[in-house]
Design a protein around this motif. Structure first.
Motif, PDB file in Angstrom:
ATOM      1  N   ILE A   1      -3.515  -3.328   2.838  1.00  0.00           N
ATOM      2  CA  ILE A   1      -4.686  -3.654   2.025  1.00  0.00           C
ATOM      3  C   ILE A   1      -5.050  -2.686   1.214  1.00  0.00           C
ATOM      4  O   ILE A   1      -5.178  -1.338   1.510  1.00  0.00           O
ATOM      5  CB  ILE A   1      -5.835  -3.670   3.066  1.00  0.00           C
TER       6      ILE A   1
ATOM      7  N   PRO B   1      -6.886  -0.694  -2.361  1.00  0.00           N
ATOM      8  CA  PRO B   1      -8.431  -0.892  -3.311  1.00  0.00           C
ATOM      9  C   PRO B   1      -8.505  -1.017  -4.750  1.00  0.00           C
ATOM     10  O   PRO B   1      -7.198  -1.215  -5.177  1.00  0.00           O
ATOM     11  CB  PRO B   1      -8.928   0.688  -2.784  1.00  0.00           C
TER      12      PRO B   1
ATOM     13  N   ILE C   1      -1.300   2.455  -5.780  1.00  0.00           N
ATOM     14  CA  ILE C   1      -1.611   2.543  -4.172  1.00  0.00           C
ATOM     15  C   ILE C   1      -0.518   1.600  -3.808  1.00  0.00           C
ATOM     16  O   ILE C   1       0.024   1.663  -2.735  1.00  0.00           O
ATOM     17  CB  ILE C   1      -2.868   2.337  -4.033  1.00  0.00           C
TER      18      ILE C   1
ATOM     19  N   GLY D   1      -8.568 -12.238  -2.090  1.00  0.00           N
ATOM     20  CA  GLY D   1      -9.959 -12.573  -1.418  1.00  0.00           C
ATOM     21  C   GLY D   1     -10.538 -11.148  -0.974  1.00  0.00           C
ATOM     22  O   GLY D   1     -10.160  -9.906  -1.354  1.00  0.00           O
ATOM     23  N   HIS D   2     -11.579 -11.399  -0.153  1.00  0.00           N
ATOM     24  CA  HIS D   2     -12.525 -10.387   0.215  1.00  0.00           C
ATOM     25  C   HIS D   2     -11.972  -9.745   1.567  1.00  0.00           C
ATOM     26  O   HIS D   2     -11.227 -10.497   2.060  1.00  0.00           O
ATOM     27  CB  HIS D   2     -14.081 -11.007   0.518  1.00  0.00           C
ATOM     28  N   GLY D   3     -12.667  -8.592   1.590  1.00  0.00           N
ATOM     29  CA  GLY D   3     -12.286  -7.756   3.038  1.00  0.00           C
ATOM     30  C   GLY D   3     -12.589  -8.777   4.086  1.00  0.00           C
ATOM     31  O   GLY D   3     -11.781  -8.874   5.246  1.00  0.00           O
ATOM     32  N   GLN D   4     -13.591  -9.140   4.017  1.00  0.00           N
ATOM     33  CA  GLN D   4     -14.161 -10.343   5.076  1.00  0.00           C
ATOM     34  C   GLN D   4     -13.901 -11.722   4.509  1.00  0.00           C
ATOM     35  O   GLN D   4     -14.695 -11.755   3.390  1.00  0.00           O
ATOM     36  CB  GLN D   4     -15.672 -10.154   5.414  1.00  0.00           C
TER      37      GLN D   4
ATOM     38  N   ALA E   1     -10.041  -8.452   7.315  1.00  0.00           N
ATOM     39  CA  ALA E   1     -10.442  -8.432   8.458  1.00  0.00           C
ATOM     40  C   ALA E   1      -9.221  -8.915   9.477  1.00  0.00           C
ATOM     41  O   ALA E   1      -8.855  -8.579  10.739  1.00  0.00           O
ATOM     42  CB  ALA E   1     -11.762  -8.805   8.938  1.00  0.00           C
TER      43      ALA E   1
ATOM     44  N   THR F   1      -5.990  -7.425  10.081  1.00  0.00           N
ATOM     45  CA  THR F   1      -6.074  -6.122  10.991  1.00  0.00           C
ATOM     46  C   THR F   1      -6.301  -6.833  12.348  1.00  0.00           C
ATOM     47  O   THR F   1      -5.707  -5.922  13.266  1.00  0.00           O
ATOM     48  CB  THR F   1      -7.499  -5.498  10.486  1.00  0.00           C
TER      49      THR F   1
ATOM     50  N   GLY G   1      -8.847   3.148   1.275  1.00  0.00           N
ATOM     51  CA  GLY G   1     -10.316   2.568   0.822  1.00  0.00           C
ATOM     52  C   GLY G   1     -11.021   3.524   1.399  1.00  0.00           C
ATOM     53  O   GLY G   1     -10.801   4.790   1.645  1.00  0.00           O
ATOM     54  N   SER G   2     -12.340   3.048   1.857  1.00  0.00           N
ATOM     55  CA  SER G   2     -13.390   3.857   2.179  1.00  0.00           C
ATOM     56  C   SER G   2     -13.224   4.188   3.483  1.00  0.00           C
ATOM     57  O   SER G   2     -12.621   3.563   4.332  1.00  0.00           O
ATOM     58  CB  SER G   2     -14.946   3.128   2.145  1.00  0.00           C
TER      59      SER G   2
ATOM     60  N   LEU H   1      -7.884   7.570   3.025  1.00  0.00           N
ATOM     61  CA  LEU H   1      -9.246   7.589   3.098  1.00  0.00           C
ATOM     62  C   LEU H   1      -9.789   8.506   2.039  1.00  0.00           C
ATOM     63  O   LEU H   1      -9.178   8.771   1.062  1.00  0.00           O
ATOM     64  CB  LEU H   1     -10.142   7.229   4.287  1.00  0.00           C
TER      65      LEU H   1
HETATM   66  P1  NDP Z   1     -13.586  -0.422   0.773  1.00  0.00           P
HETATM   67  O1  NDP Z   1     -13.042   0.434   1.744  1.00  0.00           O
HETATM   68  O2  NDP Z   1     -14.564  -1.522   1.230  1.00  0.00           O
HETATM   69  O3  NDP Z   1     -12.444  -1.359   0.141  1.00  0.00           O
HETATM   70  C1  NDP Z   1     -11.138  -1.083   0.165  1.00  0.00           C
HETATM   71  C2  NDP Z   1     -10.275  -2.480   0.486  1.00  0.00           C
HETATM   72  O4  NDP Z   1     -10.442  -2.774   1.692  1.00  0.00           O
HETATM   73  C3  NDP Z   1     -10.647  -3.609  -0.117  1.00  0.00           C
HETATM   74  O5  NDP Z   1      -9.495  -4.446  -0.427  1.00  0.00           O
HETATM   75  C4  NDP Z   1     -11.653  -4.252   0.310  1.00  0.00           C
HETATM   76  O6  NDP Z   1     -11.738  -5.741   0.212  1.00  0.00           O
HETATM   77  C5  NDP Z   1     -10.861  -4.323   1.927  1.00  0.00           C
HETATM   78  N1  NDP Z   1     -11.970  -4.444   2.729  1.00  0.00           N
HETATM   79  C6  NDP Z   1     -13.207  -4.246   2.914  1.00  0.00           C
HETATM   80  N2  NDP Z   1     -13.629  -4.480   4.026  1.00  0.00           N
HETATM   81  C7  NDP Z   1     -12.711  -4.976   5.160  1.00  0.00           C
HETATM   82  C8  NDP Z   1     -12.533  -5.068   6.373  1.00  0.00           C
HETATM   83  N3  NDP Z   1     -13.858  -5.499   7.078  1.00  0.00           N
HETATM   84  N4  NDP Z   1     -11.602  -5.422   6.891  1.00  0.00           N
HETATM   85  C9  NDP Z   1     -10.245  -5.082   6.058  1.00  0.00           C
HETATM   86  N5  NDP Z   1     -10.359  -4.656   4.761  1.00  0.00           N
HETATM   87  C10 NDP Z   1     -11.422  -4.581   4.189  1.00  0.00           C
HETATM   88  O7  NDP Z   1     -13.918   0.213  -0.627  1.00  0.00           O
HETATM   89  P2  NDP Z   1     -15.078  -0.231  -1.728  1.00  0.00           P
HETATM   90  O8  NDP Z   1     -14.400  -0.858  -2.708  1.00  0.00           O
HETATM   91  O9  NDP Z   1     -16.343  -0.695  -1.104  1.00  0.00           O
HETATM   92  O10 NDP Z   1     -15.666   1.179  -2.258  1.00  0.00           O
HETATM   93  C11 NDP Z   1     -16.667   2.110  -1.411  1.00  0.00           C
HETATM   94  C12 NDP Z   1     -16.192   3.694  -1.417  1.00  0.00           C
HETATM   95  O11 NDP Z   1     -15.007   3.803  -0.850  1.00  0.00           O
HETATM   96  C13 NDP Z   1     -15.981   4.261  -2.653  1.00  0.00           C
HETATM   97  O12 NDP Z   1     -17.308   4.698  -3.209  1.00  0.00           O
HETATM   98  C14 NDP Z   1     -14.969   5.455  -2.443  1.00  0.00           C
HETATM   99  O13 NDP Z   1     -16.074   6.430  -1.907  1.00  0.00           O
HETATM  100  C15 NDP Z   1     -14.238   4.954  -1.247  1.00  0.00           C
HETATM  101  N6  NDP Z   1     -13.034   4.442  -1.665  1.00  0.00           N
HETATM  102  C16 NDP Z   1     -11.825   5.390  -1.672  1.00  0.00           C
HETATM  103  C17 NDP Z   1     -10.800   5.089  -2.126  1.00  0.00           C
HETATM  104  C18 NDP Z   1      -9.483   5.820  -1.878  1.00  0.00           C
HETATM  105  O14 NDP Z   1      -8.858   5.705  -2.733  1.00  0.00           O
HETATM  106  N7  NDP Z   1      -9.317   6.398  -0.841  1.00  0.00           N
HETATM  107  C19 NDP Z   1     -10.324   3.840  -2.898  1.00  0.00           C
HETATM  108  C20 NDP Z   1     -11.595   2.802  -2.833  1.00  0.00           C
HETATM  109  C21 NDP Z   1     -12.814   3.283  -2.443  1.00  0.00           C
HETATM  110  P3  NDP Z   1     -12.439  -6.376  -1.003  1.00  0.00           P
HETATM  111  O15 NDP Z   1     -13.197  -4.970  -1.717  1.00  0.00           O
HETATM  112  O16 NDP Z   1     -11.692  -7.096  -1.908  1.00  0.00           O
HETATM  113  O17 NDP Z   1     -13.649  -7.084  -0.203  1.00  0.00           O
END
Ligand code: NDP
Length: 506
Positions: free
Chosen positions: A162, A164, A171, A220-223, A227, A230, A242-243, A265
């Protein structure tokens, strides 16, 4: 002095809208629904992508499971797997231009940077191909004359990947080729904001001869897509960037089936600058670390910790250099810093800066959205915040924007304490001409990567990952391959010199 250098909209023509589909078991599939990606810089639709649901996920996971279990990839000789990965690398290089173009339009990053990332990713595939042929275990020949044991490394199985939006193709390439080199099969979900280069990679994988079902892409979306990737019992490992919030969620969900989880993260990465450093190079690196990818970077050097003797002059130098960094149209090769990924994210960055102001910090440069002539207002000004104290949110939280926080110190111990007083531990830097200072810092700081007299240099050979809440597990390098390997001990009796356990009567 002008506050900044702006690059207005260039005349470069934009490409047609790209259509992205799921790629499951070797077949391209339309989704029941679609989503459009609007370019953060140009405000036009750049791509239209299928939006997956649980049925797509189940189909992709089932295909990956079947492909793993029947050995069409996992039991190939490593030499054959490496040959496919090398072909992929060649094809990425042959497609740098179209991939960089779409990456630029979907993410907002400058075209020259996108070209560098796509071309650099080819090198990750090549390095992973080389590693594929080095997988080795241990053997134990000293267990007695009738015993021999070996410890084998095997592919872990089906891996969910998964990714970002900030470095979509880079990545992906830190994870996928290493999983494939190990012999794993994969289900990949890119961010729904930046899906195109992942889908383009699907086309490349077909051309390179990867067997169907070994890699499956669900858009598609994370949800619900991420999810389910995972939670599903047929998935053996999840690797996520990601976050921290979503990383924790993934870790909790994956624990129900005790999957292995690798997480890359956030960070709040400090650079400590001593008075004896090469201050010109340090200032340049601080500016790079702050504005690269508009600060939307887990490795952003978002806080500097300056020795009190140089704090004022060094800050002035960074402010002055910031004026020469080119912000604007990502399609113009002269641009160094592009657009913010979404309006919501821009608002979040601004809220962090305004909260710092309200908490008593001084915004000495920028601080607010930016409108680029001919383009929209989805840009943010280069921003420097001084008078930051360690308790302020801006000193502790990831802003993920072009925003630098400035703190000060007097002694090495104090600087290390400031660095380590953080939930994160991704990377840290030290600037000094004294090797003893650099080494003392490197050994005491809690960070997965420590840079001394440089910032953000990376190589496929050098492993990457975070301590504390910056993640778990490692990517790239030899450790990056090891993440995707499971360990099995084989204990063999090779003679009949030992008596039976059961005592026979008589
Ligand atoms: P997210 O962590 O929400 O998104 C990263 C990935 O995870 C996307 O593909 C997203 O899908 C997916 N995702 C979201 N929810 C779930 C879930 N429940 N289960 C599995 N996968 C999921 O990051 P954001 O885009 O919301 O960014 C928010 C903050 O995260 C940023 O402001 C930054 O601080 C941090 N971030 C850190 C990164 C890094 O390189 N470490 C990269 C990006 C963000 P989708 O968005 O398509 O729904």
């Amino acid at each position: 002095m002008t506050e900044m250098t702006l690059i207005p909209r260039s005349r470069t023509a934009l490409p047609d809208v790209r259509i992205n589909r799921h790629w499951i078991d070797g077949v391209w599939l339309d989704g029941d629904a679609q989503s459009d990606r609007i370019s953060p810089s140009h405000r036009v639709v750049v791509s239209r992508s299928a939006l997956g649901g649980e049925a797509d996920d189940v189909a992709a996971i089932t295909a990956a499971r079947r492909a793993f279990d029947d050995g069409r990839w996992s039991r190939l000789p490593a030499k054959a797997r490496a040959a496919v990965l090398l072909k992929v690398a060649d094809l990425i290089e042959a497609n740098v231009e179209p991939m960089a173009l779409i990456e630029t339009l979907e993410s907002g990053k400058p075209i020259t940077q996108a070209r560098g990332e796509v071309a650099g990713a080819a090198d990750l595939w090549r390095y992973a191909a080389a590693l594929a042929r080095t997988i080795e275990g241990d053997s134990f020949n000293g267990l007695g004359p009738d015993m021999l044991a070996t410890v084998l490394k095997e592919p872990i199985g089906v891996v969910s990947i998964i990714t970002p939006w900030n470095f979509p193709f880079w990545i992906l390439s830190q994870k996928l080729p290493f999983a494939l080199a190990a012999g794993c099969t994969c289900v990949v979900k890119p961010s729904e904001m930046t899906p195109s280069t992942t889908a383009m990679l699907g086309e490349i994988l077909i051309e390179a001869g990867l067997p169907a079902g070994v890699v499956n892409i669900v858009l598609g979306h994370g949800q619900p897509v991420g999810a389910m990737m995972t939670a599903h019992r047929d998935v053996d490992m999840v690797t996520f960037t990601g976050s921290t919030a979503v990383g924790k969620l993934i870790s909790r969900t994956a624990s129900d089936t005790l999957k292995k989880v690798a997480l890359e993260l956030g960070g709040k990465n400090p650079q400590v600058i001593f008075p004896d450093a090469d201050l010109d190079s340090a200032a340049d690196a601080v500016v790079f670390g702050t504005y690269f990818n508009v600060g939307q970077c887990c490795n952003a050097g978002s806080r500097i910790i300056l020795h009190e003797d140089i704090a004022e002059a060094f800050t002035a130098k960074v402010v002055e250099l910031s004026a020469h960094v080119t912000f604007g149209d990502p399609m113009d090769p002269a641009t160094q810093v592009g657009a913010i990924v979404t309006p919501d994210h821009g608002a979040k960055i601004d809220a962090c800066v305004q909260a710092a102001r309200a908490a008593g910090a001084r915004v000495v440069l920028g601080g607010g959205p930016l409108t680029v002539p001919g383009l929209g207002a989805q840009f943010y000004r280069p921003t420097i915040v001084t008078g930051v104290t360690p308790d302020m949110a801006i000193a502790r939280d990831e802003v993920f924007g072009p925003v630098l926080s400035v703190l000060t110190f007097r002694t090495l111990d104090e600087a290390v304490a400031l660095c380590n007083d953080a939930d994160y531990g991704l990377s840290a830097g030290v600037w000094s001409e004294n090797i003893h200072t650099c080494l003392a810092f490197a050994r005491q700081v809690q960070a997965g990567t420590v840079w001394t007299n440089t910032w953000m240099d990376g190589f496929p050979e050098v492993t990457f990952g975070g301590m504390k809440q910056s993640g778990q597990g490692r990517e790239i390098g030899r450790n990056g391959l090891e993440e995707f390997l499971e360990i099995k001990s084989v204990v063999m009796r090779i003679g009949r010199t030992r008596g039976n356990w059961v005592r026979q009567p008589g």
